[in-house]
Write a protein that holds these residues in place. Structure first.
Motif, PDB file in Angstrom:
ATOM      1  N   ARG A 130       0.815  -1.217   0.000  1.00  0.00           N
ATOM      2  CA  ARG A 130       0.000   0.000   0.000  1.00  0.00           C
ATOM      3  C   ARG A 130       0.849   1.268   0.000  1.00  0.00           C
ATOM      4  NH1 ARG A 130      -4.521  -0.653   4.203  1.00  0.00           N
ATOM      5  NH2 ARG A 130      -5.038  -2.327   2.728  1.00  0.00           N
ATOM      6  N   ASP A 131       1.908   1.292   0.798  1.00  0.00           N
ATOM      7  CA  ASP A 131       2.742   2.502   0.872  1.00  0.00           C
ATOM      8  C   ASP A 131       3.425   2.786  -0.456  1.00  0.00           C
ATOM      9  OD1 ASP A 131       2.123   2.995   3.532  1.00  0.00           O
ATOM     10  OD2 ASP A 131       3.759   1.749   4.273  1.00  0.00           O
ATOM     11  N   ALA A 132       3.976   1.753  -1.068  1.00  0.00           N
ATOM     12  CA  ALA A 132       4.650   1.924  -2.354  1.00  0.00           C
ATOM     13  C   ALA A 132       3.652   2.365  -3.422  1.00  0.00           C
ATOM     14  CB  ALA A 132       5.334   0.625  -2.772  1.00  0.00           C
ATOM     15  N   ALA A 133       2.458   1.795  -3.391  1.00  0.00           N
ATOM     16  CA  ALA A 133       1.429   2.169  -4.361  1.00  0.00           C
ATOM     17  C   ALA A 133       1.006   3.622  -4.175  1.00  0.00           C
ATOM     18  CB  ALA A 133       0.224   1.243  -4.234  1.00  0.00           C
ATOM     19  N   THR A 134       0.920   4.063  -2.917  1.00  0.00           N
ATOM     20  CA  THR A 134       0.547   5.448  -2.636  1.00  0.00           C
ATOM     21  C   THR A 134       1.604   6.417  -3.160  1.00  0.00           C
ATOM     22  OG1 THR A 134      -0.664   4.758  -0.654  1.00  0.00           O
ATOM     23  CG2 THR A 134      -0.072   7.086  -0.822  1.00  0.00           C
ATOM     24  N   VAL A 135       2.872   6.059  -2.996  1.00  0.00           N
ATOM     25  CA  VAL A 135       3.955   6.892  -3.525  1.00  0.00           C
ATOM     26  C   VAL A 135       3.851   6.974  -5.044  1.00  0.00           C
ATOM     27  CG1 VAL A 135       6.455   7.026  -3.854  1.00  0.00           C
ATOM     28  CG2 VAL A 135       5.530   6.489  -1.597  1.00  0.00           C
ATOM     29  N   THR A 136       3.608   5.848  -5.682  1.00  0.00           N
ATOM     30  CA  THR A 136       3.437   5.829  -7.146  1.00  0.00           C
ATOM     31  C   THR A 136       2.288   6.731  -7.567  1.00  0.00           C
ATOM     32  OG1 THR A 136       4.249   3.557  -7.275  1.00  0.00           O
ATOM     33  CG2 THR A 136       2.959   4.358  -9.142  1.00  0.00           C
ATOM     34  N   PHE A 137       1.175   6.614  -6.876  1.00  0.00           N
ATOM     35  CA  PHE A 137      -0.010   7.411  -7.198  1.00  0.00           C
ATOM     36  C   PHE A 137       0.266   8.909  -7.052  1.00  0.00           C
ATOM     37  CE2 PHE A 137      -3.729   9.634  -5.359  1.00  0.00           C
ATOM     38  CZ  PHE A 137      -4.557   9.623  -6.479  1.00  0.00           C
ATOM     39  N   LEU A 138       0.885   9.302  -5.947  1.00  0.00           N
ATOM     40  CA  LEU A 138       1.107  10.722  -5.680  1.00  0.00           C
ATOM     41  C   LEU A 138       2.108  11.339  -6.658  1.00  0.00           C
ATOM     42  CD1 LEU A 138       1.161  10.726  -1.766  1.00  0.00           C
ATOM     43  CD2 LEU A 138      -0.652  11.554  -3.275  1.00  0.00           C
ATOM     44  N   ILE A 139       3.203  10.612  -6.935  1.00  0.00           N
ATOM     45  CA  ILE A 139       4.190  11.145  -7.883  1.00  0.00           C
ATOM     46  C   ILE A 139       3.565  11.284  -9.268  1.00  0.00           C
ATOM     47  CG2 ILE A 139       6.360  10.680  -9.079  1.00  0.00           C
ATOM     48  CD1 ILE A 139       7.381   9.336  -6.557  1.00  0.00           C
ATOM     49  N   THR A 140       2.818  10.264  -9.698  1.00  0.00           N
ATOM     50  CA  THR A 140       2.175  10.314 -11.015  1.00  0.00           C
ATOM     51  C   THR A 140       1.168  11.440 -11.092  1.00  0.00           C
ATOM     52  OG1 THR A 140       2.425   7.903 -11.223  1.00  0.00           O
ATOM     53  CG2 THR A 140       0.878   8.993 -12.715  1.00  0.00           C
ATOM     54  N   ALA A 141       0.348  11.576 -10.053  1.00  0.00           N
ATOM     55  CA  ALA A 141      -0.691  12.611 -10.045  1.00  0.00           C
ATOM     56  C   ALA A 141      -0.110  14.014  -9.943  1.00  0.00           C
ATOM     57  CB  ALA A 141      -1.651  12.366  -8.883  1.00  0.00           C
ATOM     58  N   SER A 142       1.131  14.133  -9.457  1.00  0.00           N
ATOM     59  CA  SER A 142       1.737  15.459  -9.280  1.00  0.00           C
ATOM     60  C   SER A 142       1.999  16.152 -10.606  1.00  0.00           C
ATOM     61  CB  SER A 142       3.051  15.342  -8.495  1.00  0.00           C
ATOM     62  OG  SER A 142       4.061  14.739  -9.301  1.00  0.00           O
ATOM     63  N   GLY A 143       2.175  15.374 -11.672  1.00  0.00           N
ATOM     64  CA  GLY A 143       2.460  15.959 -12.973  1.00  0.00           C
ATOM     65  C   GLY A 143       3.891  16.440 -13.132  1.00  0.00           C
ATOM     66  N   MET A 144       4.781  16.068 -12.219  1.00  0.00           N
ATOM     67  CA  MET A 144       6.171  16.510 -12.276  1.00  0.00           C
ATOM     68  C   MET A 144       6.877  15.933 -13.497  1.00  0.00           C
ATOM     69  SD  MET A 144       8.175  14.012  -9.609  1.00  0.00           S
ATOM     70  CE  MET A 144       9.675  14.061 -10.599  1.00  0.00           C
ATOM     71  N   THR A 145       7.853  16.664 -14.009  1.00  0.00           N
ATOM     72  CA  THR A 145       8.719  16.158 -15.071  1.00  0.00           C
ATOM     73  C   THR A 145      10.168  16.326 -14.629  1.00  0.00           C
ATOM     74  OG1 THR A 145       8.739  18.319 -16.184  1.00  0.00           O
ATOM     75  CG2 THR A 145       7.100  16.710 -16.921  1.00  0.00           C
ATOM     76  N   LEU A 146      10.987  15.372 -14.991  1.00  0.00           N
ATOM     77  CA  LEU A 146      12.394  15.410 -14.612  1.00  0.00           C
ATOM     78  C   LEU A 146      13.190  14.751 -15.724  1.00  0.00           C
ATOM     79  CD1 LEU A 146      14.440  16.165 -12.363  1.00  0.00           C
ATOM     80  CD2 LEU A 146      14.115  13.862 -11.428  1.00  0.00           C
ATOM     81  N   GLY A 147      14.171  15.467 -16.243  1.00  0.00           N
ATOM     82  CA  GLY A 147      14.978  14.937 -17.331  1.00  0.00           C
ATOM     83  C   GLY A 147      14.187  14.689 -18.600  1.00  0.00           C
ATOM     84  N   GLY A 148      13.107  15.423 -18.771  1.00  0.00           N
ATOM     85  CA  GLY A 148      12.282  15.247 -19.967  1.00  0.00           C
ATOM     86  C   GLY A 148      11.320  14.088 -19.888  1.00  0.00           C
ATOM     87  N   LEU A 149      11.309  13.355 -18.771  1.00  0.00           N
ATOM     88  CA  LEU A 149      10.420  12.211 -18.589  1.00  0.00           C
ATOM     89  C   LEU A 149       9.264  12.592 -17.666  1.00  0.00           C
ATOM     90  CD1 LEU A 149      13.100   9.406 -18.196  1.00  0.00           C
ATOM     91  CD2 LEU A 149      11.827  10.034 -20.241  1.00  0.00           C
ATOM     92  N   SER A 150       8.108  12.003 -17.938  1.00  0.00           N
ATOM     93  CA  SER A 150       6.882  12.429 -17.270  1.00  0.00           C
ATOM     94  C   SER A 150       6.754  11.841 -15.879  1.00  0.00           C
ATOM     95  CB  SER A 150       5.670  12.027 -18.108  1.00  0.00           C
ATOM     96  OG  SER A 150       5.477  10.625 -18.019  1.00  0.00           O
ATOM     97  N   SER A 151       5.727  12.321 -15.182  1.00  0.00           N
ATOM     98  CA  SER A 151       5.458  11.858 -13.821  1.00  0.00           C
ATOM     99  C   SER A 151       5.069  10.387 -13.791  1.00  0.00           C
ATOM    100  CB  SER A 151       4.353  12.711 -13.186  1.00  0.00           C
ATOM    101  OG  SER A 151       3.154  12.620 -13.949  1.00  0.00           O
ATOM    102  N   ALA A 152       4.464   9.858 -14.881  1.00  0.00           N
ATOM    103  CA  ALA A 152       4.093   8.443 -14.917  1.00  0.00           C
ATOM    104  C   ALA A 152       5.344   7.566 -14.808  1.00  0.00           C
ATOM    105  CB  ALA A 152       3.332   8.131 -16.207  1.00  0.00           C
TER     106      ALA A 152
END
Length: 389
Positions: free
Chosen positions: A344-366
């Motif tokens: 559950r904790d790892a899944a929550t981290v995945t969900f929050l990072i993806t939903a944040s819309g952040m981009t890093l190094g040209g790669l998307s939040s997904a």
């Protein structure tokens, strides 16, 4: 083949409608950045519609699963900002280079091995994070468009309670009625006529291939194909990944000189065809994606004109329709992501990072959502195993 019902047909239509309406403008900008003329851009839209139609129909009917293809919207956004100063011939070279790399990934099975290592809970969490924005956009547009969005929401709510299969049908009808009554339906003046795609000779330069082609390939795989495969898995469809990459990559490679910059596995629009609203029987939902393939072909026949016609509906109506159509998929993905307590904790981290819309190094939040969640998953699971000995 199974029986075609109106909700199933509508799911295919809505998937194509949302895909075109949400990203046609980005494709226009990317083509214009490469120096394409209006007629050439219309030809690109024709070629893209034909490519998506053929690939969606072939894969859906062959695997009897709702496999929907799409262009890479994140990739188109990257092209729109990166192709400035490049020639149209160099742009075609970039398209062919990226598609060839995707074919290599499919033939060698590298992508399939990578996807098999991703825990199901993380894939579901990433999907929920991707779709969250569409749910939020639906309700964010409500204050400024109270009558339109309120009517669509009310229609969906009552139909969901009384006849769940026709909830999205009622939503669409309510939206159309309000748009016509309030004068918010604004069709383009462009004539609806076929636009033949023109062949453009590719030109390969090391600068364009490394500076644009390689980032375009990475963004396409990380932001479109990975979520697309995750969407299929989260919906319970175990389709071989390598053939999907090979077929879509080959179609894009062959049609790249005509403006097909990518053919990918769809995620967001595919979720509409994979929803119970498309068909109550999971094994019959491939009919919805097959219908979408036909609508893709029809959209391709009319090229850019049909894309502009689809923008006649106000953005608020498209957002509300997409958000409500994806509501069941969002809730189902969240449930699958959080079912296993140890993950559950790892899944929550995945969900929050993806939903944040952040981009890093040209790669998307997904992409980074999977990386962040995967690191958490590996650390938590391994440490727990170590200390439980």
């Amino acid at each position: 083949m199974g029986r075609l019902s109106f909700p199933t047909l509508l799911a295919g239509f809505v998937a194509v409608l949302v895909g075109y309406a949400s990203s046609a403008a980005i494709i226009w900008q990317a083509a214009a950045a490469a120096g394409a003329t209006v007629s050439q851009i219309a030809g690109w839209m024709t070629a893209l519609g034909i490519a998506m139609g053929i690939s969606t129909l072939a894969l859906s009917l062959w695997y009897r699963a709702p496999v929907l293809t799409a262009w890479s919207t994140p990739g188109a956004a990257l092209l729109a900002t990166s192709l400035q100063g490049s020639t149209l011939n160099e742009a075609i070279g970039v398209f062919m280079f990226s598609s060839a790399l995707i074919v290599v990934c499919g033939v060698t099975g590298i992508f399939a091995r990578l996807m098999n290592t991703i825990p199901h809970s993380l894939a579901a969490a990433m999907l929920a994070g991707i779709l969250l924005r569409f749910g939020l956009d639906a309700f964010a547009s409500l204050p400024a468009n109270g009558v339109l969005c309120g009517a669509m929401l009310a229609a969906w709510l009552f139909a969901k309670a009384l006849t769940p299969r026709y909830a999205i049908v009622a939503t669409l009808i309510a939206g159309l009625l309000v748009c016509f009554a309030t004068g918010q339906f604004h069709p383009a003046d462009t004539a609806i006529s076929p636009s033949l795609p023109a062949f453009t000779l590719p030109h390969f330069t090391l600068q364009s291939l490394l500076g644009i082609g390689l980032p375009f390939f990475l963004v396409t795989m990380a932001s479109q194909n990975a979520p697309g495969v995750a969407t299929l898995n989260a919906a319970g469809y175990q389709v071989p990944v390598s053939p999907l990459m090979t077929v879509t990559g080959l179609i894009a490679l062959v049609l790249a000189p005509f403006g097909v910059f990518s053919v990918c596995i769809a995620a967001i629009t595919a979720a509409i065809c994979q929803s119970p609203d498309a068909h109550p029987d999971k094994n019959q939902r491939f009919i919805a994606s097959a219908a979408a393939g036909v609508f893709y072909l029809l959209a391709g026949i009319f090229g850019g004109a049909i894309a502009m016609m689809m923008t006649a509906l106000p953005q608020a109506a498209i957002q509300m329709l997409a958000g409500l159509a994806l509501l069941g998929t969002i809730s189902g993905s969240l449930y699958q992501a959080l079912t296993h307590e140890t993950q559950r904790d790892a899944a929550t981290v995945t969900f929050l990072i993806t939903a944040s819309g952040m981009t890093l190094g040209g790669l998307s939040s997904a992409f980074w959502g999977l990386v962040g969640g995967g690191v958490c998953y590996a650390v938590l699971i391994n440490l727990r195993k170590y200390y439980s000995r």
